[in-house]
Scaffold this motif. Structure first.
Motif, PDB file in Angstrom:
ATOM      1  N   SER A 226      40.455  37.090  45.093  1.00 34.21           N
ATOM      2  CA  SER A 226      41.728  36.882  45.386  1.00 34.21           C
ATOM      3  C   SER A 226      42.107  35.603  45.787  1.00 34.21           C
TER       4      SER A 226
ATOM      5  N   LEU B 155      41.838  32.791  43.269  1.00 36.13           N
ATOM      6  CA  LEU B 155      42.943  32.984  42.294  1.00 36.13           C
ATOM      7  C   LEU B 155      44.492  32.331  43.081  1.00 36.13           C
TER       8      LEU B 155
ATOM      9  N   GLU C 282      53.112  36.710  41.480  1.00 35.57           N
ATOM     10  CA  GLU C 282      52.039  37.550  41.900  1.00 35.57           C
ATOM     11  C   GLU C 282      51.661  38.569  40.709  1.00 35.57           C
TER      12      GLU C 282
ATOM     13  N   LEU D 175      48.891  36.728  38.956  1.00 39.65           N
ATOM     14  CA  LEU D 175      47.547  36.889  39.620  1.00 39.65           C
ATOM     15  C   LEU D 175      46.964  38.347  39.563  1.00 39.65           C
ATOM     16  N   THR D 176      47.786  39.182  39.768  1.00 43.40           N
ATOM     17  CA  THR D 176      47.405  40.451  39.767  1.00 43.40           C
ATOM     18  C   THR D 176      46.615  41.171  38.480  1.00 43.40           C
TER      19      THR D 176
ATOM     20  N   ARG E 137      43.315  39.287  38.306  1.00 46.73           N
ATOM     21  CA  ARG E 137      42.162  39.688  39.155  1.00 46.73           C
ATOM     22  C   ARG E 137      41.840  41.069  38.816  1.00 46.73           C
TER      23      ARG E 137
END
Lengths: 234, 234
Positions: free
Chosen positions: A61, A64, A73, A76-77, A80
Motif C-alpha cells: 500500500s 503504491l 483511491e 490504488l485499491t 493493491r
C-alpha cells in the motif's frame, strides 16, 4: 532446521541474514510437517502467515501510495487487490524458490501440496512475517524492492480491463455524464479482424481506439481519452 | 484549515503534534467538502484512508501476535476481523471526537452523514494514515495504545459466540470428535430463566455451563471446557 543451501541462497541473492534462525525455520514449517514430528516440538508457520499478510498489505500500500501520487483511491485499491493475492504471491514464492524449501508432511507431499498456489502464497507471507519480526519493516521493503515492486511498476498486475472503469470514475467525479462507445470501423477477415471505436462523452468525441475485438478497441479508446484528459488537467 | 480546537485537543489528549498540518487537513476533508470548494484546491481524505486501512491492519495484527503468543492463527484472525471493522473504528472515531471535526459538504451534512458509521470509520483510517506519514509507525502505535489496544485486550471485540467454535477447532485438531451439548436443568420464570448445560465430547462430560439462554449456557460450558483442556495441556 531449514536447509543450509537456502540460508546461503537468501544471503547471496537478497543480502538477507536472519539474526534469529528459529524464525526462518518456523516460516518454512508447514503444519503437516510439525504434526508428523511431535518429538521436535515445532511451531508451524500459520501465526507468521497471519502477521506477514498484514506486513505485505502495508508495504505494498505504501509503495503504491508514494509511487502514484495522483491516483485516486479507487485505482490504488484495485491495483493493491491485484498485487496482493494468491496469484502474485505464489509467483513471488516460486521465483524465490520458497516452494523448494517449505517442509511438508509426507501425506501433503504425496498429494502434490508443494505445487499448490495457496501453500506457496502462505509461505511467502510467513517469510515476510518472519523477516519483519527479525529485522523490521525496512528489511521487508528492501526485499520487496527486489522481488515485488518492479513487477507492480511494470504493470504486471494491472488488469487491462480497468481503463473503461477509470475513465468512468474520472468523468463522474462531479456528477453523472453520458459515456458511449461507437464502432467506427471493422475490417479484415474473421481471424484477424480490426476494430476502430470512438469514446463519446456527452455527445463529444474524446478519443479513438483500435484493437482485435470491440472490447479491446474500447479499452484502448478509454485509455487514450484518460491520458488526454489528465494532460489537460495539469 | 482544520479547527484550532482540534489541534489543541490532539496535543492535550494524545500528545500528538503534526509536523505537516496539511496532512491533518487532508485527513479531515471529506470529498463532498473538497468538491464544494474547488477554489480551495483541496485534496480529500480518500488516499489517506487507503493507506490508513493498511496501517491499522498491521498495527493491530502485530499487537495481537505479540499479546497472544499461544493463540493459533484462526483465533488471531477472528479477533483481528472483529477489531478492525466499521463498528469498532467508528466507535474509536467518535471517542476521539473525529466525527465532530470532519469537514463535510452541505448536502452531506444535511443528509446526516456526520453520524454515518462508515464515514466515521473512513475518518479514523485517514487520520492514522496521516499520522503514519507524518511520524511513522511508532507514533500510530502510541496513539492506538491509548484508544484501541486496551479495548481489544478487555475483550470488547471478542464475540462471545466464539467459545464453541474455539472448542471445536481445538478438539478436532487431530481428527473428528463428537461434541454434544446436553441441557441439564432449566429453572425460573420465563423472563429470568436459568439454563444449565453440559458439553459432552465422545461420550465424556467435559464441563458444565450456565446462562440465561440455552446458547449462553452452551458458550459458558465451551469456555470452561477449553480452559480446563488448556490447563491440562501445559
Amino acid at each position: 532446521m531449514v536447509d543450509a543451501a537456502f540460508v546461503s541462497e537468501l544471503r547471496e541473492r537478497y543480502g538477507i541474514e536472519f539474526k534469529n534462525l528459529r524464525l526462518l525455520d518456523e516460516a518454512f514449517t508447514h503444519s503437516s510437517y510439525a504434526n508428523e514430528h511431535p518429538e521436535l516440538d515445532l511451531r508451524d508457520n500459520e501465526r507468521l502467515e497471519f502477521l506477514g499478510d498484514a506486513v505485505l498489505e502495508l508495504t505494498v500500500s505504501e509503495f503504491l501510495y508514494k509511487r502514484y501520487p495522483d491516483w485516486p483511491e479507487g485505482e490504488l485499491t484495485r491495483l493493491r487487490a491485484a498485487s496482493v493475492c494468491t496469484r502474485s504471491f505464489s509467483l513471488f514464492s516460486r521465483e524465490a524458490h520458497f516452494d523448494k524449501y517449505i517442509r511438508l508432511g509426507k501425506g501433503e507431499e504425496q498429494s502434490g501440496a508443494r505445487k499448490r498456489h495457496t501453500l506457496q502464497e502462505d509461505t511467502f507471507e510467513a517469510f515476510n512475517g518472519a523477516l519483519y519480526l527479525d529485522q523490521g519493516k525496512d528489511a521487508v521493503v528492501k526485499f520487496l524492492q527486489q522481488v515485488v515492486f518492479p513487477k507492480i511498476a511494470a504493470g504486471e498486475f494491472s488488469a487491462a480491463s480497468d481503463h473503461k472503469t477509470f475513465l468512468q470514475e474520472y468523468l463522474q467525479k462531479d456528477g453523472p455524464v453520458d459515456i458511449r462507445y461507437d464502432v467506427l470501423d471493422e475490417e479484415g477477415p474473421a481471424h484477424e479482424r480490426q476494430f476502430a471505436v470512438a469514446v463519446v462523452v456527452d455527445g463529444q468525441r474524446l478519443a479513438k481506439g483500435e484493437g482485435r475485438s470491440k472490447k479491446m478497441a474500447e479499452q484502448d479508446a478509454a485509455k487514450k481519452a484518460l491520458a488526454s484528459l489528465k494532460a489537460k488537467a495539469h
